[in-house]
Design a protein around this motif. Structure first.
Motif, PDB file in Angstrom:
ATOM      1  N   PRO A 104       0.814  -1.217   0.000  1.00 34.00           N
ATOM      2  CA  PRO A 104       0.000   0.000   0.000  1.00 34.00           C
ATOM      3  C   PRO A 104       0.852   1.274   0.000  1.00 34.00           C
ATOM      4  O   PRO A 104       1.948   1.303   0.564  1.00 34.00           O
ATOM      5  N   VAL A 105       0.318   2.313  -0.621  1.00 37.39           N
ATOM      6  CA  VAL A 105       1.000   3.607  -0.646  1.00 37.39           C
ATOM      7  C   VAL A 105       0.557   4.429   0.559  1.00 37.39           C
ATOM      8  O   VAL A 105      -0.449   4.133   1.204  1.00 37.39           O
ATOM      9  N   ALA A 106       1.320   5.490   0.851  1.00 38.26           N
ATOM     10  CA  ALA A 106       0.999   6.338   2.004  1.00 38.26           C
ATOM     11  C   ALA A 106      -0.044   7.385   1.651  1.00 38.26           C
ATOM     12  O   ALA A 106      -0.956   7.646   2.429  1.00 38.26           O
ATOM     13  N   ASN A 107       0.096   7.996   0.471  1.00 38.66           N
ATOM     14  CA  ASN A 107      -0.810   9.079   0.070  1.00 38.66           C
ATOM     15  C   ASN A 107      -1.435   8.730  -1.278  1.00 38.66           C
ATOM     16  O   ASN A 107      -0.792   8.900  -2.323  1.00 38.66           O
ATOM     17  N   PRO A 108      -2.670   8.222  -1.283  1.00 40.67           N
ATOM     18  CA  PRO A 108      -3.299   7.825  -2.548  1.00 40.67           C
ATOM     19  C   PRO A 108      -3.408   8.967  -3.550  1.00 40.67           C
ATOM     20  O   PRO A 108      -3.313   8.746  -4.769  1.00 40.67           O
ATOM     21  N   THR A 109      -3.634  10.176  -3.075  1.00 40.18           N
ATOM     22  CA  THR A 109      -3.830  11.317  -3.970  1.00 40.18           C
ATOM     23  C   THR A 109      -2.560  11.625  -4.742  1.00 40.18           C
ATOM     24  O   THR A 109      -2.580  11.777  -5.972  1.00 40.18           O
ATOM     25  N   LEU A 110      -1.433  11.714  -4.047  1.00 44.70           N
ATOM     26  CA  LEU A 110      -0.163  11.965  -4.731  1.00 44.70           C
ATOM     27  C   LEU A 110       0.224  10.777  -5.610  1.00 44.70           C
ATOM     28  O   LEU A 110       0.884  10.954  -6.639  1.00 44.70           O
TER      29      LEU A 110
END
Length: 488
Positions: free
Chosen positions: A264-270
């Motif tokens: 999983p990524v930390a910041n989905p938006t970025l």
């Protein structure tokens, strides 16, 4: 020569025919049900069955008659059975044909030399399918459309707008080890792309040397570590500091190893913004001067009043999304839909689920929903509340979509693919540490349709034996006898 039968014999045969053709009497059905309940008692009393807290409710789906009830009014951990609440309320409030729309806007101008100045904004809608595996990549389509429109350079900001949802990326009570590295626990958000998972490809090299690592999409995650290639077997462990996209690989792999980890990524938006910049670059657009921005970090947010989008991606219908949630037990899809039914807010989503349960005939105020997927160990529901939802959805206008979303016994690609093959059952599984649940619909031997909820909590051995007992109970409901698993 024809020959007349004696009248008495004719009457006997006629009566026999009536008895032969007549359906089983209610007494026969009651006797069959009593036998089934005795079998279930034997299954639960088996000395080899691990000690557990059981919550059970079985009802006749036609009239709600209680067939079996054990701790049905006690709050228990539902695990992924919670998805049944989320999907039922989503179909009720939004309808099976609901679709998400994610839009691309430009606020600025395009000069004669093809330079796009100003803000290029991806406005999320909470759509879990945006760039999701199996649904194609809208960002690639959008990049190609900009090239076709004459854009050659981006001189401004690429903004990801996730304000469709509150900034609550994880459910309350999620295990920190899950959200750090597990592919089944990505963060939620108003803007999602690619299941919010980055892929790390690992390739063994020569024994004693470091394996080769490659992240996809490239440039977003940093991969380091002291993993080595071995001549024999091995395993890779992955570490990560929360809030970062730096992953550390430990352990080792064989020289012939080729594999992929999805994390999983930390910041989905970025993550979505980064992916879009890559697609623009791949399409031939210069993004070297583009600034990548999460809308939450922007002092001035976009105003969409009167603005027309450049491009739009429309999701599959909700019934298809619900099917993925229940058949594959997809946690991200469930979390996105849960927030959607709450207008982006998890507290409102919980209120709406509680209201649906109350309308179905059980006090929903006693439930606690910390998330929409069941990953949280703070979720608390009763077997009676889940049974009420299943009964309500059986008579609901969206009943077809809801029932189709539930795995059938032995269903390929579903969580029941290795269970209950040949049994006339549609049911959702649920499992966490010391939690095993199974709930859905099954047809009895006399044609009686049953709604069943089987929840087991707080056992200390493997969950496999608990699951076997639950399957045995479902087989007993379906056949009226105790069926060994090898007879399925």
């Amino acid at each position: 020569m024809s020959r007349a039968w004696p009248l008495a014999l004719s009457l006997v045969l006629a009566v026999a025919a009536v008895l032969w053709l007549a359906p089983p009497s209610q007494a026969d059905a009651d006797g069959q049900e009593a036998q089934t309940l005795a079998i279930i008692d034997e299954i639960l009393a088996d000395a080899d069955l691990p000690s557990a807290i059981w919550g059970i409710e079985v009802r006749d789906a036609r009239d709600g008659r209680v067939v079996l009830s054990r701790n049905a009014d006690k709050n228990l951990l539902p695990a992924s059975n919670l998805k049944l609440f989320t999907t039922a309320v989503a179909l009720d409030r939004l309808g099976p044909t609901f679709r998400y729309t994610t839009r691309l806007y430009h606020f600025g101008e395009v000069s004669a030399d093809g330079t796009l100045r100003g803000d290029l904004v991806i406005r999320g809608s909470g759509d879990p399918t945006f760039g999701s595996e199996g649904h194609g990549d809208p960002l690639e389509t959008w990049a190609e459309a900009l090239v076709a429109a004459g854009v050659r350079r981006i001189d401004g900001r690429i903004i990801g707008d996730d304000d469709a949802f509150e900034d609550a990326r994880y459910g309350e009570g999620w295990d920190v080890t899950h959200i750090a590295t597990e592919s089944y626990a990505p963060p939620a958000g108003g803007l999602v792309w690619g299941d919010n998972l980055v892929s790390i490809r690992i390739e063994g090299t020569s024994p004693g040397q470091a394996p080769r690592f490659e992240s996809d999409p490239p440039g977003f995650a940093a991969v380091t570590g002291d993993a080595v290639t071995r001549s024999g077997g091995g395993r890779i462990d992955i570490e990560r500091t929360l809030g970062t996209d730096t992953f550390v690989l430990r352990g080792g792999v064989p020289s012939n190893y080729r594999g992929t980890l999805r994390v999983p990524v930390a910041n989905p938006t970025l993550f979505a913004v980064h992916a879009f910049a890559l697609r623009l670059e791949e399409a031939g657009i210069d993004v070297s001067r583009a600034v990548r921005v999460d809308v939450d970090d922007s002092q001035q947010k976009p105003s969409y009043d009167g603005a027309e989008p450049l491009q739009a991606y429309v999701s599959p219908t909700l019934d298809e999304i619900v099917e993925r949630i229940n058949r594959e037990s997809d946690n991200l899809y469930a979390e996105q839909v849960f927030r959607t039914i709450g207008g982006g807010d998890t507290d409102t989503a919980e209120d709406r689920v509680q209201a649906f349960v109350t309308a179905a005939g059980v006090d929903g105020g006693d439930l606690y929903l910390a998330d929409g997927s069941g990953l949280s160990r703070k979720d608390m529901v009763t077997p009676a509340s889940l049974g009420a939802v299943l009964r309500a959805m059986r008579a609901h206008p969206a009943s077809g979509a809801f029932r189709r979303s539930l795995p059938e016994g032995g269903g390929a690609g579903s969580t029941l693919r290795n269970r209950l093959s040949g049994v006339p059952v549609r049911a959702k599984t649920g499992s966490l540490l010391a939690v095993r649940c199974l709930a859905g619909y099954v047809d009895g031997p006399s044609g009686t349709p049953y709604v069943f909820v089987l929840m087991a909590n707080n056992y200390t051995t493997s969950g496999g034996r608990i699951a076997q007992a639950q399957d045995d109970i479902v087989r007993a409901l379906a056949t009226g006898r105790r069926v060994p698993a090898d007879e399925e």
